[in-house]
Design an enzyme around this catalytic site. Structure first.
Site, mmCIF file in Angstrom:
data_model
loop_
_atom_site.group_PDB
_atom_site.id
_atom_site.type_symbol
_atom_site.label_atom_id
_atom_site.label_comp_id
_atom_site.label_asym_id
_atom_site.label_seq_id
_atom_site.Cartn_x
_atom_site.Cartn_y
_atom_site.Cartn_z
ATOM 1 N N CYS A 273 53.286 42.534 -5.591
ATOM 2 C CA CYS A 273 53.645 43.964 -5.575
ATOM 3 C C CYS A 273 54.354 44.358 -6.859
ATOM 4 O O CYS A 273 53.840 45.114 -7.666
ATOM 5 C CB CYS A 273 54.590 44.260 -4.409
ATOM 6 S SG CYS A 273 53.971 43.806 -2.819
HETATM 7 N N1 SAJ Z 1 63.566 39.432 -8.222
HETATM 8 C C1 SAJ Z 1 64.510 39.245 -9.216
HETATM 9 N N2 SAJ Z 1 65.705 39.863 -9.113
HETATM 10 C C2 SAJ Z 1 65.999 40.683 -8.047
HETATM 11 C C3 SAJ Z 1 65.028 40.866 -7.049
HETATM 12 C C4 SAJ Z 1 63.816 40.234 -7.153
HETATM 13 O O1 SAJ Z 1 64.266 38.515 -10.181
HETATM 14 O O2 SAJ Z 1 67.110 41.218 -7.989
HETATM 15 C C5 SAJ Z 1 62.256 38.791 -8.363
HETATM 16 C C6 SAJ Z 1 61.911 37.912 -7.191
HETATM 17 O O3 SAJ Z 1 62.359 36.595 -7.410
HETATM 18 C C7 SAJ Z 1 60.383 37.994 -7.177
HETATM 19 C C8 SAJ Z 1 60.103 39.395 -7.687
HETATM 20 O O4 SAJ Z 1 61.284 39.825 -8.371
HETATM 21 O O5 SAJ Z 1 59.825 37.056 -8.073
HETATM 22 C C9 SAJ Z 1 59.791 40.380 -6.578
HETATM 23 O O6 SAJ Z 1 60.798 40.224 -5.623
HETATM 24 P P1 SAJ Z 1 61.042 41.314 -4.426
HETATM 25 O O7 SAJ Z 1 62.375 41.007 -3.858
HETATM 26 O O8 SAJ Z 1 60.797 42.675 -4.921
HETATM 27 O O9 SAJ Z 1 60.005 40.873 -3.324
HETATM 28 P P2 SAJ Z 1 58.497 41.272 -3.106
HETATM 29 O O10 SAJ Z 1 57.654 41.114 -4.306
HETATM 30 O O11 SAJ Z 1 58.099 40.536 -1.876
HETATM 31 O O12 SAJ Z 1 58.569 42.829 -2.829
HETATM 32 C C10 SAJ Z 1 58.386 43.287 -1.532
HETATM 33 C C11 SAJ Z 1 58.095 44.754 -1.684
HETATM 34 N N3 SAJ Z 1 57.649 45.267 -0.433
HETATM 35 C C12 SAJ Z 1 56.611 46.130 -0.453
HETATM 36 O O13 SAJ Z 1 56.015 46.452 -1.459
HETATM 37 C C13 SAJ Z 1 56.216 46.676 0.857
HETATM 38 C C14 SAJ Z 1 59.355 45.486 -2.113
HETATM 39 O O14 SAJ Z 1 59.127 46.900 -2.037
HETATM 40 C C15 SAJ Z 1 60.491 45.133 -1.206
HETATM 41 O O15 SAJ Z 1 61.651 45.846 -1.614
HETATM 42 C C16 SAJ Z 1 60.745 43.645 -1.349
HETATM 43 O O16 SAJ Z 1 59.578 43.004 -0.802
HETATM 44 C C17 SAJ Z 1 61.984 43.214 -0.578
HETATM 45 O O17 SAJ Z 1 62.976 43.960 -0.638
HETATM 46 O O18 SAJ Z 1 61.939 42.122 -0.018
#
Ligand code: SAJ
Length: 432
Positions: A271
């Site tokens: 995403c």
């Molecule tokens: N990450 C960082 N720093 C952060 C947060 C995330 O480096 O502060 C990295 C994570 O390790 C990962 C990537 O970014 O590699 C994405 O992480 P994410 O927490 O955004 O997780 P995702 O990719 O599973 O995003 C999903 C998304 N859900 C949908 O699109 C419906 C996102 O909108 C959600 O906010 C997220 O999950 C969530 O909060 O878990």
């Protein structure tokens, strides 16, 4: 076409879900559990046969739920697109990846729309859920559906509703995540809202498909840009000799106007690294350069190389070159406690280390093997890595299952890209 809303409200309308992945399957099962007869269509025969046998392949969807609705004849899994003819509502939940050129790849959507067009009839509602740029529903889906002469808004309803599934989230699931819906016209918005009200606690109507498409892109661009800022702050703090994690933890004590994001080894998942480029690609067609998106992409994209530089600096402290050293990666999934390696920065870091002549192994309790392009590797246990006398361990994914005190005690050098060793002081620990 008013009849459809009545049939939806009376739970007589039949649902058809195209794409039974982490978005489509939970929706299909929840609709069926709400007593809505649901045709679940997927091109993957393995998925369909698993479901027909009452088994789930999505961790958030219990097999008991699948068995219950399949046995009751409420969920009909099928690979036969003609079965969708029975559906009054067709909901498209297929992937929207990026091509290597960072251009949107709508091929899955186009194929799903062709499948829909083949069974399109008066009075149906078609909804696209796949994350995409503003304008896709109006400019791509609508004309493809109207090819047979039926008119959107006259003969059938058309809407967009962004998926907000968060795999593994213990609190938020299909029913209690508010659902945004935007129709081609008011009637389409109303009928699509009625459909989702069968399952979701909260439906949030917006005035157009473009607004609904943009909502999702704002949500995920917000994350990508803020993560990019956190990563840039980490690079700055490293240069200034400041502990970025301490700074963020202190900043988050501000009870308003601040939301913590954390630096890391890069941006993974299907995403966040992808969705913003759907938006910047479309903005270019309006002669608009989405600079925040591009800059965040550059900063986030530079993190894997920065991690490898930190590994080199750590080895250098022990007078060892990367070339010929044994480096052990701890965690390859794109975020903690999941098994998904899509777009995981760990894969880039492994690639860069191998290119510099390091011998690379990895441990990940959730990922027994990686088969990503040039990488075919099997996970080894932390014990095996310790026994192999690796020169440096690098924490890429901070799974809860790792025994961090033992890791600190066992490896001669550790690069910690996630602050997983928070509070443990040691000369052998290097941060981002
Ligand atoms: N990450 C960082 N720093 C952060 C947060 C995330 O480096 O502060 C990295 C994570 O390790 C990962 C990537 O970014 O590699 C994405 O992480 P994410 O927490 O955004 O997780 P995702 O990719 O599973 O995003 C999903 C998304 N859900 C949908 O699109 C419906 C996102 O909108 C959600 O906010 C997220 O999950 C969530 O909060 O878990």
């Amino acid at each position: 076409m008013v009849d459809l809303k009545k049939r939806i409200d009376a739970r007589e309308a039949v649902a058809g879900i195209i794409g039974l992945g982490y978005v489509g399957l939970p929706l299909a099962v929840e609709l069926a559990r709400a007593n809505v007869r649901t045709i679940g269509f997927d091109v993957d025969v393995r998925k369909v046969s698993e479901l027909a046998a009452g088994r789930s392949y999505i961790p958030d969807v219990p097999s008991e739920h699948v068995a219950e609705v399949v046995n009751a004849g409420l969920l009909i899994p099928t690979t036969d697109p003609a079965s969708l003819a029975e559906a009054d509502v067709i909901d498209i939940c297929v992937p929207t990846p990026l091509r290597k050129t960072k251009d949107p790849d709508l091929s899955y959507v186009v194929r799903a729309v062709e499948t829909t067009a083949a069974v399109l009839r008066r009075g149906q509602l078609v909804i696209l859920e796949s994350t995409t740029y503003p304008g896709t529903t109006d400019e791509v889906v609508k004309p493809a559906l109207e090819a047979n002469g039926l008119k959107a808004g006259i003969d059938f309803y058309l809407a967009f509703s962004p998926e907000r599934v968060d795999p593994g989230n213990p609190t938020y699931h299909t029913r209690n995540i508010p659902k945004v819906v935007g129709g081609l016209d008011e009637a389409s918005t109303q009928v699509a809202s009625a459909f989702y009200q069968l399952v979701m606690d909260t439906v949030v109507p917006v005035t157009s498909t473009r607004a609904a498409e943009m909502v999702k892109l704002l949500e995920n661009t917000f994350r990508a840009v803020n993560i990019g800022m956190a990563n840039e702050l980490a690079l700055m703090c490293h240069r200034m000799g400041i502990d970025v994690w301490e700074v963020i933890d202190a900043a988050r004590t501000k009870p308003f106007g601040f939301m913590p994001f954390y630096p890391g080894p890069g941006l993974g998942g299907h995403c966040i690294p992808i969705d913003p480029f759907y938006l910047s690609w479309k903005a270019k067609q309006f002669n608009f350069e989405a600079r925040f998106i591009e800059l965040a992409g550059q900063v986030n994209g530079s993190m894997p190389a920065h991690v490898v530089t930190r590994v080199a600096e750590a080895l250098n402290a022990h007078r060892k070159p990367v070339n010929g050293s044994k480096v052990h990666v701890l965690g390859v999934a794109y975020k903690r406690d999941i098994d998904d390696v899509r777009e995981s920065p760990a894969l880039d870091i492994v690639e860069l280390l191998l290119r510099q002549g390091a011998t690379v192994t990895y441990s990940d309790p959730h990922v027994p093997e990686i088969d990503h392009g040039p990488h075919q590797m099997k996970a080894v246990s932390v014990d095996a890595a310790v026994a192999a006398d690796v020169d440096c361990a690098v924490i890429i994914t901070d799974h809860k299952a790792f025994d961090y005190p033992r890791i600190v005690a066992s490896f001669p050098l550790i690069v910690d890209t996630r602050n997983a060793l928070k509070g443990i002081k040691s000369e052998k620990i290097f941060g981002l």
